[in-house]
Design an enzyme around this catalytic site. Sequence first.
Site, mmCIF file in Angstrom:
data_model
loop_
_atom_site.group_PDB
_atom_site.id
_atom_site.type_symbol
_atom_site.label_atom_id
_atom_site.label_comp_id
_atom_site.label_asym_id
_atom_site.label_seq_id
_atom_site.Cartn_x
_atom_site.Cartn_y
_atom_site.Cartn_z
ATOM 1 N N HIS A 122 0.843 -1.285 -0.164
ATOM 2 C CA HIS A 122 0.044 0.023 0.052
ATOM 3 C C HIS A 122 0.842 1.299 -0.092
ATOM 4 C CE1 HIS A 122 -3.552 -2.568 1.543
ATOM 5 N NE2 HIS A 122 -3.468 -2.683 0.472
ATOM 6 N N CYS A 133 4.906 12.070 -13.971
ATOM 7 C CA CYS A 133 5.736 11.180 -14.556
ATOM 8 C C CYS A 133 6.109 10.013 -13.719
ATOM 9 C CB CYS A 133 7.058 11.694 -14.921
ATOM 10 S SG CYS A 133 8.130 12.063 -13.461
ATOM 11 N N CYS A 170 8.965 17.581 -8.641
ATOM 12 C CA CYS A 170 9.774 16.717 -9.512
ATOM 13 C C CYS A 170 10.731 17.199 -10.196
ATOM 14 C CB CYS A 170 8.643 15.902 -10.112
ATOM 15 S SG CYS A 170 9.444 14.501 -11.016
ATOM 16 N N CYS A 172 10.934 16.783 -13.327
ATOM 17 C CA CYS A 172 10.025 17.133 -14.583
ATOM 18 C C CYS A 172 9.271 18.254 -14.295
ATOM 19 C CB CYS A 172 9.412 15.550 -14.873
ATOM 20 S SG CYS A 172 7.567 15.811 -13.973
ATOM 21 N N GLY A 207 -1.490 -8.749 12.966
ATOM 22 C CA GLY A 207 -1.885 -7.747 12.956
ATOM 23 C C GLY A 207 -2.708 -7.371 11.728
ATOM 24 N N SER A 209 -6.636 -7.551 9.768
ATOM 25 C CA SER A 209 -8.083 -7.981 9.758
ATOM 26 C C SER A 209 -8.420 -8.727 8.573
ATOM 27 C CB SER A 209 -9.158 -6.895 9.996
ATOM 28 O OG SER A 209 -8.675 -6.021 8.740
HETATM 29 P P1 NAD Z 1 -7.104 -3.104 10.330
HETATM 30 O O1 NAD Z 1 -7.139 -1.974 11.021
HETATM 31 O O2 NAD Z 1 -8.139 -3.766 9.330
HETATM 32 O O3 NAD Z 1 -7.027 -4.207 11.283
HETATM 33 C C1 NAD Z 1 -6.138 -4.259 12.326
HETATM 34 C C2 NAD Z 1 -5.801 -5.920 12.957
HETATM 35 O O4 NAD Z 1 -4.781 -5.495 13.719
HETATM 36 C C3 NAD Z 1 -7.164 -6.195 13.618
HETATM 37 O O5 NAD Z 1 -7.492 -7.490 13.234
HETATM 38 C C4 NAD Z 1 -6.642 -6.202 15.267
HETATM 39 O O6 NAD Z 1 -7.361 -7.049 15.938
HETATM 40 C C5 NAD Z 1 -5.469 -6.426 14.973
HETATM 41 N N1 NAD Z 1 -4.449 -5.811 16.159
HETATM 42 C C6 NAD Z 1 -4.708 -4.513 16.760
HETATM 43 N N2 NAD Z 1 -3.789 -4.399 17.431
HETATM 44 C C7 NAD Z 1 -2.937 -5.320 17.637
HETATM 45 C C8 NAD Z 1 -1.614 -5.365 18.303
HETATM 46 N N3 NAD Z 1 -1.178 -4.839 19.269
HETATM 47 N N4 NAD Z 1 -1.063 -6.796 17.855
HETATM 48 C C9 NAD Z 1 -1.430 -7.562 16.895
HETATM 49 N N5 NAD Z 1 -2.635 -7.497 16.406
HETATM 50 C C10 NAD Z 1 -3.389 -6.322 16.399
HETATM 51 O O7 NAD Z 1 -5.715 -3.355 9.332
HETATM 52 P P2 NAD Z 1 -5.168 -3.957 8.016
HETATM 53 O O8 NAD Z 1 -5.645 -5.277 7.989
HETATM 54 O O9 NAD Z 1 -3.832 -3.453 8.038
HETATM 55 O O10 NAD Z 1 -6.116 -3.125 6.925
HETATM 56 C C11 NAD Z 1 -6.222 -1.572 7.132
HETATM 57 C C12 NAD Z 1 -5.473 -1.090 5.860
HETATM 58 O O11 NAD Z 1 -5.003 0.303 6.571
HETATM 59 C C13 NAD Z 1 -4.137 -1.489 5.534
HETATM 60 O O12 NAD Z 1 -4.090 -1.939 4.314
HETATM 61 C C14 NAD Z 1 -3.185 -0.283 5.521
HETATM 62 O O13 NAD Z 1 -2.817 0.058 4.414
HETATM 63 C C15 NAD Z 1 -4.031 0.881 6.370
HETATM 64 N N6 NAD Z 1 -3.472 1.402 7.577
HETATM 65 C C16 NAD Z 1 -1.989 1.399 7.775
HETATM 66 C C17 NAD Z 1 -1.630 1.829 8.982
HETATM 67 C C18 NAD Z 1 -0.181 1.892 9.197
HETATM 68 O O14 NAD Z 1 0.783 2.213 8.182
HETATM 69 N N7 NAD Z 1 0.466 1.634 10.445
HETATM 70 C C19 NAD Z 1 -2.599 2.218 9.891
HETATM 71 C C20 NAD Z 1 -3.745 2.213 9.801
HETATM 72 C C21 NAD Z 1 -4.237 1.517 8.679
#
Ligand code: NAD
Length: 268
Positions: A122, A133, A170, A172, A207, A209
């Site tokens: 992501h 570009c 950038c 460009c 971590g 979902s």
């Molecule tokens: P999500 O928010 O859908 O799910 C988070 C998951 O992590 C849940 O299943 C929860 O139970 C679990 N969780 C929470 N705390 C935890 C811990 N301390 N240890 C282990 N598990 C824990 O996240 P996702 O599945 O990554 O999807 C959301 C999208 O949002 C991702 O694609 C990402 O790109 C983006 N996002 C990124 C960040 C980041 O860069 N840190 C933060 C928020 C969202």
Amino acid sequence: MSVYEDAAKILAATKKAVAFSGAGISAESGIPTFRDPGGLWDQFDPEEFGTVQGIMGVFQRRPEVIREFLFNTVNIFEKSGPNRAHLALAELERMGIMKTVITQNIDNLHTDAGNTHVLEVHGNLFRARCTRCGRRYPLDKQSFLRKAREALEDREHFGIQTVLSIMPPCECGGVTRPDVVMFGEAVQCLNQSFKEASESEVLLVLGTSGVVYPAAAIPHQARQAEARIIEINAAENSYQGITDVFIKEPSGEAMPKVMDHLRKIVAR
Ligand code: NAD
């Protein structure tokens, strides 16, 4: 035998482990996940703030809300650093057990922790991409955040120009934006991620979902190619049915316990 020991045994027997992480791994670094209560996303609707059109719409109607969102984001990232789960994955790489980390996160924390081969499906907030570009520029995290804070502090003159002034131009002459994948945009390095997951012997899922596709299909792909699946999640077994070992605990607490067992097994 404990689940930590089970996981450690599986990891000790391979040199081809791959990690697949989601927002949960960075929760203990102070970065809110999308779906856990009380975080940034309770205040700011991810559907609205997760698309370019959504952001532009809010910009026109309520610019102060965008400023507040960006300020909150800067506050969060200024304070965040790798936690014990990120550091454990870097140690697994140094031990020759883990080759690649595939992450859905945009926070750069796996690289900050020391992993050298990170596939960011992501994108990365600390990389600029030219909207004309496509050229990419890595950004120094601290100076980027400092510049953003300074620009956002000038409440009176806040506008689209403030945001543009934070991003480097950038070569460009085009305008750059953070190289993150918004809703509806193409996912990055997906083929390589599927390939590495298929070639892995063990996939360590932390971590996530498992609901944001296509990235969420990566563990299923690994399983089809007969990888063993270890999942760590604070709340739910997102890949129930294909998981060999499930540890229901925050990853920053579970990984040090797994690593303690692993070091003992490797030293034998
Ligand atoms: P999500 O928010 O859908 O799910 C988070 C998951 O992590 C849940 O299943 C929860 O139970 C679990 N969780 C929470 N705390 C935890 C811990 N301390 N240890 C282990 N598990 C824990 O996240 P996702 O599945 O990554 O999807 C959301 C999208 O949002 C991702 O694609 C990402 O790109 C983006 N996002 C990124 C960040 C980041 O860069 N840190 C933060 C928020 C969202």
